[in-house]
Design an enzyme around this catalytic site. Sequence first.
Site, mmCIF file in Angstrom:
data_model
loop_
_atom_site.group_PDB
_atom_site.id
_atom_site.type_symbol
_atom_site.label_atom_id
_atom_site.label_comp_id
_atom_site.label_asym_id
_atom_site.label_seq_id
_atom_site.Cartn_x
_atom_site.Cartn_y
_atom_site.Cartn_z
ATOM 1 N N ASP A 178 0.869 -1.175 0.000
ATOM 2 C CA ASP A 178 0.000 0.000 0.000
ATOM 3 C C ASP A 178 0.908 1.228 0.000
ATOM 4 O OD1 ASP A 178 -2.361 1.662 0.487
ATOM 5 O OD2 ASP A 178 -1.634 1.803 2.551
ATOM 6 N N ASP A 180 -0.229 5.169 1.054
ATOM 7 C CA ASP A 180 -0.502 6.118 2.140
ATOM 8 C C ASP A 180 -0.559 5.406 3.487
ATOM 9 O OD1 ASP A 180 -0.844 8.391 0.429
ATOM 10 O OD2 ASP A 180 -2.827 7.632 -0.099
ATOM 11 N N ASP A 204 -1.416 -0.824 6.150
ATOM 12 C CA ASP A 204 -1.473 -0.217 7.480
ATOM 13 C C ASP A 204 -2.865 -0.120 8.073
ATOM 14 O OD1 ASP A 204 -2.413 3.046 7.228
ATOM 15 O OD2 ASP A 204 -1.923 1.968 5.400
#
Length: 218
Positions: free
Chosen positions: A7, A9, A167
């Site tokens: 991922d 961001d 995250d």
Amino acid sequence: MPGVVFDLDGTLVHSAPDIHAAVNKALAEEGGAPFTLAEITGFIGNGVPVLIQRVLAARGEAPDAHRQAELQGRFMAHYEADPATLTSVYPGAEAAIRHLRAEGWRIGLCTNKPVGASRQILSLFGLLELFDAIIGGESLPQRKPDPAPLRATAAALNEEVVLYVGDSEVDAATAEAAGLRFALFTEGYRHAPVHELPHHGLFSHHDELQDLLRRLLA
């Protein structure tokens, strides 16, 4: 060697400050009150359309397609003009990816951020060349947590993808739906406690990623 997909961001880059700035610039043009960084960070994860929906809902505005498109367009204009002034790469992230590539790993990126902005940020930090495949929020009709973007990233790598690194709740759900193992970066933008997110390993610093991969592949 197999592939690993990241991922963006909250996983590789701390981008919330620039997203926050662009939202507030767009709102300031119409005399709107600014949001705090914490508020905007809480809206990140499902792509730009959902970000703007959450901004409008937090302002008490009823859903309206024209209003959504208008504010989203102005947000993107500000964001694409200045996407990385306040953004930073998480410590150890670049070194971890370079080490993986040196070992022969294929590296993919699967994000809900638009591809153009993703490539722009990666290029500004000298990271674009490290990725063999990039799938963004507009690459497919579906966005994460639908598994289609992650599966498309894996297919583009032409290798067996053994791990998705993210995250957030969105990332965990995406990996689970795609049937891939998930490594959770604990210092990103998740809202739920770690134990509530399905994961196969977790790390708080990218220096730990190499050992985590070895343990998962053992």
